[in-house]
Design an enzyme around this catalytic site. Structure first.
Site, PDB file in Angstrom:
ATOM      1  N   ASP A 225     -10.109  -5.754  -3.100  1.00  0.00           N
ATOM      2  CA  ASP A 225      -9.527  -4.692  -2.278  1.00  0.00           C
ATOM      3  C   ASP A 225     -10.461  -3.476  -2.291  1.00  0.00           C
ATOM      4  O   ASP A 225     -10.762  -2.922  -3.347  1.00  0.00           O
ATOM      5  CB  ASP A 225      -8.159  -4.315  -2.847  1.00  0.00           C
ATOM      6  CG  ASP A 225      -7.338  -3.428  -1.944  1.00  0.00           C
ATOM      7  OD1 ASP A 225      -7.916  -2.507  -1.329  1.00  0.00           O
ATOM      8  OD2 ASP A 225      -6.119  -3.623  -1.870  1.00  0.00           O
TER       9      ASP A 225
ATOM     10  N   SER B 218       0.829  -1.197   0.000  1.00  0.00           N
ATOM     11  CA  SER B 218       0.000   0.000   0.000  1.00  0.00           C
ATOM     12  C   SER B 218       0.872   1.259   0.000  1.00  0.00           C
ATOM     13  O   SER B 218       1.624   1.480  -0.947  1.00  0.00           O
ATOM     14  CB  SER B 218      -0.954  -0.043   1.199  1.00  0.00           C
ATOM     15  OG  SER B 218      -1.975   0.911   1.087  1.00  0.00           O
TER      16      SER B 218
ATOM     17  N   HIS C  38      -7.248  -6.180   1.078  1.00  0.00           N
ATOM     18  CA  HIS C  38      -6.074  -5.348   1.349  1.00  0.00           C
ATOM     19  C   HIS C  38      -5.302  -5.804   2.589  1.00  0.00           C
ATOM     20  O   HIS C  38      -4.345  -5.154   2.982  1.00  0.00           O
ATOM     21  CB  HIS C  38      -6.544  -3.899   1.538  1.00  0.00           C
ATOM     22  CG  HIS C  38      -5.484  -2.855   1.326  1.00  0.00           C
ATOM     23  ND1 HIS C  38      -4.913  -2.597   0.096  1.00  0.00           N
ATOM     24  CD2 HIS C  38      -4.890  -1.981   2.193  1.00  0.00           C
ATOM     25  CE1 HIS C  38      -4.033  -1.608   0.207  1.00  0.00           C
ATOM     26  NE2 HIS C  38      -3.988  -1.219   1.473  1.00  0.00           N
TER      27      HIS C  38
END
Length: 282
Positions: free
Chosen positions: A227, A151, A260
């Protein structure tokens, strides 16, 4: 700079440490974890991978949930996990205490805006200070280093790796923020740390770097199709388009049904470490 060992545990025949030191880059005490595979007991030099974590994280998230040790032990890789930002009572935070700026959200840049410029220097910390510090005390081969992240940390891995291909010979990422100049997380962070001049943002935007001529070896990205941040914040299609246009080798794998979380990361961690090990073998 004196390293202090905060904890040490045996794992998969190797050693998992959590350490701290006073950083010249950030002017604060920084904590990181490092896993030494069994080969470190006898080897003079080993390849290493730096893992950069995402928003709200510390070194502990991947250390506790990343499931990297078995693969690193088998592959003979040193695994290094720094914090995501400087910390301490004197370190400025987001005025509204939001999760996506300030403490835990350093975005791997060297800030130029007050009051963040004094401490928020994660770019220099990751690129220069931490590798040099560890190479002075561990069998770490600075000529065989890779970088990876998740991320916000995937953003850091891509931008640092593309900027310093001679330092980071392999790059991979899980669900990276590839175009921070074009998404809310990145726009908030880059304006807050670097100011409103968007030309300064380009050095910290993987899409912009590739468009401007930055190149590396083949890059590996895994992205979960489920995600929640995919469409608004991550935008991997922008990086693929830039790489395709520029001839930058990229393997982008869309993983059906994955989100995620560290359940996603841990599932594909061994694949990524094997990817790095092959590229850092000699």
């Amino acid at each position: 700079m004196t390293l202090q060992t905060l904890s040490e545990s045996r794992a998969h025949g190797g050693i998992q440490r959590v350490c701290s030191h006073v950083s010249a880059a950030t002017g604060t005490e920084m904590t990181f974890s490092v896993f030494l595979p069994p080969a470190a007991q006898n080897a003079l030099s080993l390849p290493a991978v730096i893992y950069l974590s995402g928003l709200t994280c510390t070194h502990a998230n991947v250390t506790e949930k990343g499931e990297f040790r078995a693969a690193c032990a088998e592959l003979g890789l040193i695994f290094i996990a720094p914090d995501t930002s400087p910390r301490g009572e004197a370190v400025p935070d987001d005025p509204a205490a939001a999760y996506d700026f300030g403490l835990g959200a350093g975005f791997y840049v060297d800030a130029t805006m007050a009051p963040y410029a004094t401490n928020y220097r994660m770019w220099s910390y990751v690129a220069d200070e931490l590798p040099q510090l560890l190479a002075a005390s561990l069998p770490l081969d600075l000529a065989r280093m890779g970088i990876m992240g998740h991320s916000m940390g995937g953003h850091g891995a891509l931008t640092l790796g593309l900027t310093y291909p001679e330092r980071f010979r392999s790059i991979s990422a899980f669900a990276p923020i590839v175009a921070p100049s074009q998404v809310p997380w990145g726009q908030k962070a880059l304006s807050g740390y670097l100011g409103e001049d968007r030309t300064a943002w380009r050095a910290h935007d993987a899409v912009a770097l590739v468009e401007s001529g930055a190149r590396s070896g083949e890059i590996l990205i895994d992205q979960g199709s489920a995600d929640a941040f995919l469409a608004e914040q991550l935008r991997p299609e922008l990086f693929k388009a830039a790489c395709d246009q520029a001839g930058q080798p990229l393997t982008l794998r869309m993983q059906a049904g994955y989100d995620h979380s560290y359940y996603f990361i841990s599932t594909f961690m061994a694949d990524h470490l094997a990817w790095h090990a092959r590229r850092l073998a000699t």
